[in-house]
Design a protein around this motif. Structure first.
Motif, PDB file in Angstrom:
ATOM      1  N   TRP A   1     -10.510   2.252   2.607  1.00  0.00           N
ATOM      2  CA  TRP A   1     -11.865   3.079   2.216  1.00  0.00           C
ATOM      3  C   TRP A   1     -11.744   4.559   2.607  1.00  0.00           C
ATOM      4  N   LEU A   2     -11.104   4.762   3.756  1.00  0.00           N
ATOM      5  CA  LEU A   2     -10.970   6.271   4.254  1.00  0.00           C
ATOM      6  C   LEU A   2     -10.000   6.905   2.936  1.00  0.00           C
TER       7      LEU A   2
ATOM      8  N   HIS B   1       0.966  -1.103   0.085  1.00  0.00           N
ATOM      9  CA  HIS B   1      -0.061  -0.004   0.119  1.00  0.00           C
ATOM     10  C   HIS B   1       0.718   1.160   0.065  1.00  0.00           C
TER      11      HIS B   1
ATOM     12  N   ARG C   1      -9.908   6.148  -0.304  1.00  0.00           N
ATOM     13  CA  ARG C   1     -10.855   6.159  -1.388  1.00  0.00           C
ATOM     14  C   ARG C   1     -11.508   7.305  -1.501  1.00  0.00           C
ATOM     15  N   ARG C   2     -12.132   7.676   0.147  1.00  0.00           N
ATOM     16  CA  ARG C   2     -12.688   9.054   0.043  1.00  0.00           C
ATOM     17  C   ARG C   2     -11.973   9.992   0.016  1.00  0.00           C
TER      18      ARG C   2
ATOM     19  N   PRO D   1     -11.017   8.814  10.824  1.00  0.00           N
ATOM     20  CA  PRO D   1     -11.905   9.891  10.069  1.00  0.00           C
ATOM     21  C   PRO D   1     -11.459  11.044  10.525  1.00  0.00           C
TER      22      PRO D   1
ATOM     23  N   ASP E   1      -6.004   2.552   5.789  1.00  0.00           N
ATOM     24  CA  ASP E   1      -7.310   2.284   5.581  1.00  0.00           C
ATOM     25  C   ASP E   1      -7.851   2.365   4.273  1.00  0.00           C
TER      26      ASP E   1
END
Lengths: 394, 491
Positions: free
Chosen positions: A222-223, A104, A225-226, A160, A220
């Protein structure tokens, strides 16, 4: 802050050489006594200079932290910034976590590294003792890691709260200095390559180094990707600036579906020079398509109406079968080269070779496979304008 | 099909000449009044003038989404610029373009393009129908066109809404771009709820069944049902309700996946604690042959040590669980998916590919993931597909194998009938819940005081609190085929 239990404060050259000696002794002891151990070798000395900055090294070191919990784990800091960890018994989850973290970390630099997977090699002792000793021998004995590289700070993933802070920080940021360009080239019948378009993207590693040097951006997924949606919009805002695309040639952009439907894209589209209309490729990821298929179909047709070509990005040997280009209604497919492609069942042969870009084409093997398949478009170190004439199959 | 305004059937050229003359209305909202005034002025010299209404308010929920409005507006603005047009956004979100028709042989003013043809006003109905065809069953009904020299909009067409009926056009907060309307902190707070409290009351379960038809051509939805598995999930509604964030957890697909990853450790811990203890969360409840539990996990959850411990528990207790993995997880990391699939196979556990929509079936080849079972989300659109798409869906199901497909979200009898007609025999959804509850009610000696809804809710509960009032809880976990329900449930 977590770290491996055997950490030692010394990081100077002498200490690293001493640890290399200790590791060799341990490996030989294992071979002599038949004691079963596992080992990994992280060869940071392979990294090009701009990927071997202190924050890169910190993140790479932190990638090995999951192995700290393995039975009798011991870490060795080696010359050149390389690191080895040796432990007893099996620790498959920790090993996977460490390997994923390394992959990653350098995921957007894949074409600049010989083979990201080779950065972290694992060995079974005593069977592979010689291989490990050879690998240590092969690593250049360069300078010790720069200041800061010796810190064992854990690098937690994006969370987050930090994501929200980064989104806020990026709202008005000028990202011009983080733009990277890669060349997509067409193989010429007479040999060699010519430039077809440039892929423009932002260096996540460099942005992270500025905004969150102690965090793993892709830790992470998904974070991350956001976060890319915000990065998309900064890129679009940059390209919509007056004169930014004056005289520019054809190019491609990695965008999220939501970004194609954003006000920033509309401004970019409104400012796109007439000469470039029809010359811009938008790269989409499968995960983004399937996260919201109705929006994908809407965005696809809208972008097509505006003259953009759409490319399905990030396809590998594992996913080639799952994402048929024509059924998705896209124009191009970007396929990551790996030797696994050469092992694919002929029945799964590439159906859209004429519309495929073979990426990570860093060696003659990739070019040869691409030529065999009828692929004309390439991205990678072995496919540069005017180059590769000397390569077999070029 | 949605009914078009009186006598007008959409594409320009088919506008009715019988429409009433345009008459201004006397009162109403600003845009509506401005539009009526503009049309009245244009009607004094109607040659070559047209009105196009884009009825975004006719899009069924979740439409119209903010990007529908934004892109539609951009397209209309392009046309307005080049055809001397004006755009009016009405209170109900509909947009109306008043402009000149294209003149053959004359190049309109404004931006030109080398690579694409910018839309002529007469092309707009087709363009909008194509863009929005997935979002509405009647894309042609989204636009109405009037050539002013032939017909004028009726006075009621753009009537201002009465105050009570007016609703603001929804748009994301100004500080966030599209797709960023949900703040990460909200999802963080939802995850913290699950991480910080006992979760028994935050879990729910639903039973998947096999309809015991004798052959593929048997499409009787009232055949006996056999429970196949019980899926245990977090109740997202309950989690959102704890912090008054209705609809926020799933609004951003990426943040939702992050949330799912945060929930995995809690789910795995609860199931490990409950193993062998009896109860709805016991992976070994009912012994061999009992319907196994299915749990939803992320790739990281499957590849984690807590899952390895649960798999070990399964081995030691001689039981198994099914693992449901969202399709987008597989798409995000195919290499990790391959490892997870191998791991589950090595453990003898079932892998279910979850969240496969009918569009995913049309756009991709889910069979390529080689999961043990595939959960196809029911959509009424499945029963209404055009010929080619219907054939594509049938072919995709054939490639997967109908015996490996679970029709999920089967909320209606139509869903069951469609599935059975495709050869599908595995179902999960509220319609199935109702059939099962109706069967329990018939068999239950204490059913007199219970409603069907109460029976459904108690079967969905995972803890004793949710079953309060049931005098025959053994039926809630029943494993035997249930009586045939003539005519299906009344729920």
């Amino acid at each position: 802050v977590s770290g491996l239990p055997v950490r030692r404060p010394e990081t100077d050259d002498d200490a690293r050489h001493a640890e290399a000696v200790q590791l060799r002794a341990l490996v030989r002891e294992s071979a002599g006594s038949g004691t079963a151990r596992r080992a990994v070798l992280l060869t940071l000395s392979q990294l090009p200079d701009d990927l071997a900055r202190p924050h890169h090294r910190r993140l790479a070191r932190a990638a090995l932290d999951p192995l700290a919990a393995a039975d009798r784990a011991r870490r060795f800091d080696l010359p050149g910034g390389d690191i080895a960890v040796v432990w007893r018994g099996e620790a498959p989850a920790a090993l996977r976590a460490s390997r994923d973290a390394v992959l990653h970390l350098f995921a957007d630099e894949a074409e600049r590294l010989p083979d990201p997977a080779s950065l972290l090699r694992s060995f079974r002792l005593p069977e592979e003792a010689e291989l490990l000793l050879e690998a240590m021998q092969a690593s250049p004995i360069g300078p010790a890691a720069p200041a800061g590289g010796g810190r064992r700070a854990a690098c937690p993933p994006l969370d987050p709260a930090l994501l929200a802070a980064m989104e806020a920080a990026l709202v008005q940021a000028d990202v011009a200095r983080f733009v990277r360009r890669r060349q997509i080239c067409e193989r010429l019948p007479e040999g060699g390559f010519r430039l077809r378009w440039e892929e423009r993207s932002l260096s996540v590693a460099e942005i992270a180094a500025v905004l969150a040097p102690e965090r793993s951006m892709r830790g992470d997924p998904w974070l991350f990707r956001r976060l890319t949606r915000t990065l998309d919009r900064r890129m679009l805002a940059l390209l919509a600036a007056p004169q930014e695309l004056h005289g520019a040639g054809p190019f491609s952009l990695n965008l999220n579906i939501a970004s194609i439907l954003s006000p920033e894209f509309l401004r970019f589209d409104a400012n796109l020079p007439g000469a470039l209309r029809g010359q811009v490729v938008i790269d989409l990821l499968p995960v983004d398509i399937l996260a919201d298929p109705p929006s994908f179909l809407f965005a696809r047709d809208f972008a097509r109406d505006r003259g953009y070509r759409l490319l399905l990005h990030g396809i590998t040997a594992d996913t080639l079968e799952v994402f048929p280009l024509r059924r998705l209604g896209l124009d191009l497919l970007q396929l990551h080269w790996s030797p696994d492609l050469a092992r694919l069942d002929p029945d799964q042969a590439l159906a859209d070779a004429a519309h495929t870009v073979l990426s990570r084409a860093n060696n003659a093997e990739a070019l040869a496979w691409g030529r065999e398949q009828g692929i004309m478009l390439y991205q990678g170190r072995a496919a540069v304008p005017g180059g590769a004439r000397a390569l077999p199959g070029g | 099909m949605q009914q078009h305004p009186a006598g007008r059937e959409g594409p320009i050229g088919r506008a009715s000449r019988a429409a009433l003359p345009f008459t201004p209305l006397e009162s109403g909202g600003g845009a509506e009044q401005a539009l009526q005034e503009a049309v009245r002025r244009a009607a004094r010299s109607p040659q070559g003038r047209m009105v196009l209404a884009l009825h975004l308010s006719r899009l069924p929920p979740p439409g119209p989404r903010p990007h529908h409005r934004r892109i539609a507006r951009a397209i209309l603005e392009d046309t307005a610029q080049r055809h001397e047009g004006q755009i009016f956004t009405l209170a109900n979100g509909d947009m109306v373009l008043l402009c000149r028709e294209a003149v053959p042989g004359r190049t309109p003013a404004g931006r030109q393009s080398a690579g694409t043809a910018l839309p002529d006003p007469t092309c707009l109905p087709d363009i909008m129908a194509r863009l929005l065809r997935i979002d509405t069953p009647d894309p042609a009904g989204l636009t109405t066109v009037w050539r002013l020299e032939e017909a004028l909009p009726a006075p009621t067409e753009f009537a201002p809404p009465p105050p009570a009926a007016s609703r603001p056009v929804l748009s994301p907060p100004a500080s966030h771009g599209p797709g960023l309307a949900v703040q990460p902190s909200v999802v963080d707070a939802i995850a913290a709820v699950a991480e910080g409290t006992a979760i028994a009351n935050l879990l729910q379960r639903q039973t998947g069944v096999l309809i015991a038809s004798t052959n593929r051509h048997d499409t009787n939805p009232n055949a006996p049902l056999r429970p196949l598995y019980r899926e245990v999930t977090f109740s997202i509604d309950a989690l959102e309700a704890r912090i008054a964030a209705a609809g926020q957890a799933t609004a951003d697909p990426f943040l939702f996946r992050h949330l799912a990853g945060r929930l995995d450790p809690r789910m795995l811990a609860v199931l490990a604690d409950a193993a062998g203890q009896g109860g709805a969360l016991d992976i070994a409840a009912g012994g061999r042959g009992a319907p196994p539990l299915h749990l939803n996990l992320t790739l990281a959850g499957i590849l984690s040590d807590p899952f390895a411990r649960l798999a070990q528990l399964c081995r030691s207790l001689g039981t198994a669980v099914g693992v449901e993995l969202a399709l987008v997880e597989a798409c995000a990391d195919a290499a990790a998916f391959t490892r997870a699939r191998s791991l589950l196979a090595d453990c003898g556990l079932t892998l279910v590919l979850d969240g496969v929509s009918h569009l995913a079936l049309l756009l991709t080849r889910p069979c390529g993931w080689r999961a043990d079972l595939v959960k196809l989300d029911w959509s009424p659109r499945l029963a209404d597909l055009a010929g080619e798409e219907r054939q594509q869906v049938a072919a995709a199901l054939e490639r997967i194998g109908p015996h490996r497909v679970i029709l999920h979200r089967a909320e209606t009898e139509a869903a069951l009938r469609w599935g059975l007609a495709q050869g599908i025999r595995r179902f999960q959804g509220r319609y199935v819940d109702a059939i099962l509850a109706a069967g329990r009610t018939m068999a239950c000696p204490r059913a007199a005081g219970c409603s069907l809804r109460q029976c459904i809710e108690r079967a969905a509960a995972t803890g004793p609190a949710g079953r309060t009032g049931c005098g025959a809880t053994f039926l809630l976990d029943g494993e035997a085929p249930l009586p045939v329900m003539a005519g299906g449930p009344a729920a």
